[in-house]
Motif scaffolding. Sequence first.
Motif, PDB file in Angstrom:
ATOM      1  N   ARG A  45     -18.542 -19.978   9.819  1.00  0.00           N
ATOM      2  CA  ARG A  45     -18.038 -18.854   9.027  1.00  0.00           C
ATOM      3  C   ARG A  45     -18.291 -17.525   9.738  1.00  0.00           C
ATOM      4  O   ARG A  45     -17.421 -16.654   9.773  1.00  0.00           O
ATOM      5  N   LEU A  46     -19.480 -17.365  10.300  1.00  0.00           N
ATOM      6  CA  LEU A  46     -19.813 -16.132  11.011  1.00  0.00           C
ATOM      7  C   LEU A  46     -18.919 -15.943  12.231  1.00  0.00           C
ATOM      8  O   LEU A  46     -18.467 -14.830  12.516  1.00  0.00           O
ATOM      9  N   GLN A  47     -18.659 -17.016  12.959  1.00  0.00           N
ATOM     10  CA  GLN A  47     -17.787 -16.922  14.131  1.00  0.00           C
ATOM     11  C   GLN A  47     -16.371 -16.544  13.720  1.00  0.00           C
ATOM     12  O   GLN A  47     -15.715 -15.743  14.389  1.00  0.00           O
ATOM     13  N   MET A  48     -15.884 -17.126  12.632  1.00  0.00           N
ATOM     14  CA  MET A  48     -14.526 -16.812  12.155  1.00  0.00           C
ATOM     15  C   MET A  48     -14.450 -15.354  11.712  1.00  0.00           C
ATOM     16  O   MET A  48     -13.467 -14.678  11.965  1.00  0.00           O
ATOM     17  N   THR A  83     -16.293 -12.771  12.809  1.00  0.00           N
ATOM     18  CA  THR A  83     -16.330 -11.889  13.960  1.00  0.00           C
ATOM     19  C   THR A  83     -15.042 -11.969  14.768  1.00  0.00           C
ATOM     20  O   THR A  83     -14.613 -10.980  15.340  1.00  0.00           O
ATOM     21  N   LYS A  84     -14.380 -13.103  14.814  1.00  0.00           N
ATOM     22  CA  LYS A  84     -13.103 -13.226  15.520  1.00  0.00           C
ATOM     23  C   LYS A  84     -11.986 -12.494  14.803  1.00  0.00           C
ATOM     24  O   LYS A  84     -11.049 -12.011  15.422  1.00  0.00           O
ATOM     25  N   GLN A  85     -12.076 -12.406  13.484  1.00  0.00           N
ATOM     26  CA  GLN A  85     -11.040 -11.753  12.692  1.00  0.00           C
ATOM     27  C   GLN A  85     -11.138 -10.240  12.759  1.00  0.00           C
ATOM     28  O   GLN A  85     -10.211  -9.540  12.412  1.00  0.00           O
ATOM     29  N   ARG A  86     -12.251  -9.717  13.205  1.00  0.00           N
ATOM     30  CA  ARG A  86     -12.446  -8.251  13.257  1.00  0.00           C
ATOM     31  C   ARG A  86     -11.750  -7.660  14.425  1.00  0.00           C
ATOM     32  O   ARG A  86     -11.420  -7.868  15.395  1.00  0.00           O
TER      33      ARG A  86
END
Length: 137
Positions: free
Chosen positions: A129-132, A134-137
Amino acid sequence: MDKQLQTLQHNLEAAVQRADAEGIEFWFARDLQALLGYARWENFQAAIQRAMESCEASNQAASDHFRGVTKMIGLGKGGQREVDDFMLTRYACYLIAQNGDPRKPEIAFAQSYFAVQTRKQELIEERMRLQMTTKQR
């Protein structure tokens, strides 16, 4: 972890080396019976019944996790006979451990084993969830 518990962990992991036609991993209850410290099928069935009740109380269909089957077992001199068994999902195994006799060291270990495995999965999902995010930002 002491040697006996390492052996039990290996045996629990090895017993799951099966998948049904849909690719879902499962254990046979009779394979788990001895691993969880139950000498008699009748006593183990009581733990399975409590686990099924717990499953239903959690608004899960027990039939999705506890599939009743019959299988052939070998007898002396090449004979065989049918016995009742269950195909169990990981969730069903977890519920059996939670509803088993905690005085049995094997059940106490299985309770701890499933708690640790659940926590590992939670951490993996949180990292994803954290990786998703940060990728969406």
